[in-house]
Design a protein around this motif. Structure first.
Motif: not given
Length: 408
Positions: A118-125, A388-399
């Motif tokens: 869901d975009g670019f993972l850039h964090a190193k943790v 399309l990620s699951d989170k963004r799918r849920s956000d779009i359905i809500r809208l």
């Protein structure tokens, strides 16, 4: 006198109370200070610190790193108590930033691993149980841990709990790395490796977009509506159909139209070209290719108008249109191909910098809606084209449901 107590006794009582309070204060642990880890070539401070914290921790190990090539430390992760969050971008795997063999080793060691898309993972943790963590510039790679100039901090306070919540919030069981997923991306990685070996760097440079020297913003027409005559709006039938398709698990893809001048002169005109010619197209980067070739017939293509931080009057970020993809319609066009999308197609527009870039596109057999003036307002991602990620799918359905309620 205080409540019948002598002044001497009162003085002694309060004096001792104040002393006790100061003793209590100074006996407490001093405020936590993060420890800097400043690494340089051959120093291996990050590697040695990770080894130390691994040996001391009896809790779960969580590692987030977009690139992974380090296998020695992988073998030291406690079985059944480790999780890894990474990226499986074929371009990064092909150029050696990350490694298919290291990902295969993760599977062999039976370490749960999720790929973030869901975009670019850039964090190193690196999180060790619930007490210690390292946040760093260093990827989980041999070069970062052995040779690079890297800087990080070790945290041992309440911040560790925040990092655990961050990591667990990104963890998605639906994106667990499997042998099947590795085999799916392997041909893409091998094709990219061959392409890099065969194509001269000078030719690759020709595909890259160079920003104009001028910082001037291109002019926009006073009326955005004039650019989109007779566009189907997101009315009740289309809204209900989209909710049904998204709820039913129909595969979806985000196509980012990048409304960011001066990158693309008059970007809303490019959206109009895509609508007229029933195409979803991008020109930005090679990573787009590996996503777009996976589009199948009847997949949903969600066109996202993303103006970034640009001040474009009358324009909002969001989903401006949704179409249904044609089957096996992916096409790659070289610079100046006569069939490319071209601003020259629009009256009064000269060829732009886009003409020199390679164009990737899929065909749309039907637009379900196109409404750039009243988009589904949702933030985009830097990627030009992605699943399309699951989170963004849920956000779009809500809208969509909120829009449906407004229309009734």
């Amino acid at each position: 006198m205080l409540l019948g107590i002598s002044s001497e006794l009162t003085h002694d009582f309060f004096a001792q109370n104040i002393v006790d309070r100061y003793v209590i204060f100074w006996d407490q642990e001093p405020p936590f200070m993060p420890e800097l880890l400043i690494d340089s070539s051959g120093k291996q401070l990050h590697r040695r610190r990770i080894e130390k914290l691994l040996s001391e921790s009896d809790g779960q190990i969580r590692i987030a790193s977009p690139y992974i090539t380090e296998t020695d430390l992988l073998s030291r992760l406690p079985p059944g108590k480790s999780r890894i969050l990474t990226s499986t971008n074929p371009d990064d795997l092909a150029n050696g930033s990350s490694s298919l063999s290291a990902l295969g080793e993760i599977l062999r060691l039976n370490i749960p691993c999720c790929y973030y898309d869901d975009g670019f993972l850039h964090a190193k943790v690196y999180i060790f149980g619930e007490k210690s963590a390292i946040v760093s510039s260093a990827n989980f790679t041999k070069s970062a841990l052995d040779n690079n100039l890297e800087i990080g901090v070790q945290l041992d306070g309440a911040e560790v709990a925040e990092l655990i919540r961050w990591f667990d919030g990104l963890w998605n069981p639906d994106q667990l790395l499997t042998i099947q997923e590795l085999e799916r991306i392997r041909p893409q990685v091998e094709a990219e490796e061959l392409a890099k070996a065969a194509v001269p760097e000078s030719q690759i440079e020709g595909w890259r977009f160079e920003k104009p020297a001028s910082n001037e913003q291109p002019e926009l027409h006073d009326s955005v509506a004039s650019e989109y005559p007779n566009c189907p709006e997101l009315l009740i039938p289309a809204t209900s159909q989209l909710i049904s398709l998204l709820n039913g698990g129909r595969t979806g893809w985000i196509c980012n139209t990048k409304r960011e001048p001066p990158n693309y002169p008059l970007p809303i005109k490019l959206e109009e070209l895509m609508r007229r010619r029933s195409l979803a197209a991008t020109w930005q980067d090679g990573k787009t290719y590996y996503q777009m070739i996976e589009v199948e017939g009847d997949d949903l293509i969600l066109m996202h108008g993303n103006k970034g931080g640009s001040a474009l009057p009358g324009i909002k970020n969001g989903i401006i249109g949704v179409g249904i993809a044609e089957d096996k319609s992916f096409l790659s066009l070289e610079g100046f191909d006569p069939d490319r999308l071209s601003l020259a197609e629009l009256e009064g527009q000269a060829p732009s910098e886009l003409e020199q870039l390679q164009e990737w596109r899929v065909s749309i057999k039907k637009w379900l809606f196109w409404d750039p003036l009243n988009p589904l307002e949702i933030d985009g991602t830097p990627s030009s084209f992605h699943r399309l990620s699951d989170k963004r799918r849920s956000d779009i359905i809500r809208l969509l449901r909120a829009r449906l309620d407004e229309q009734k």
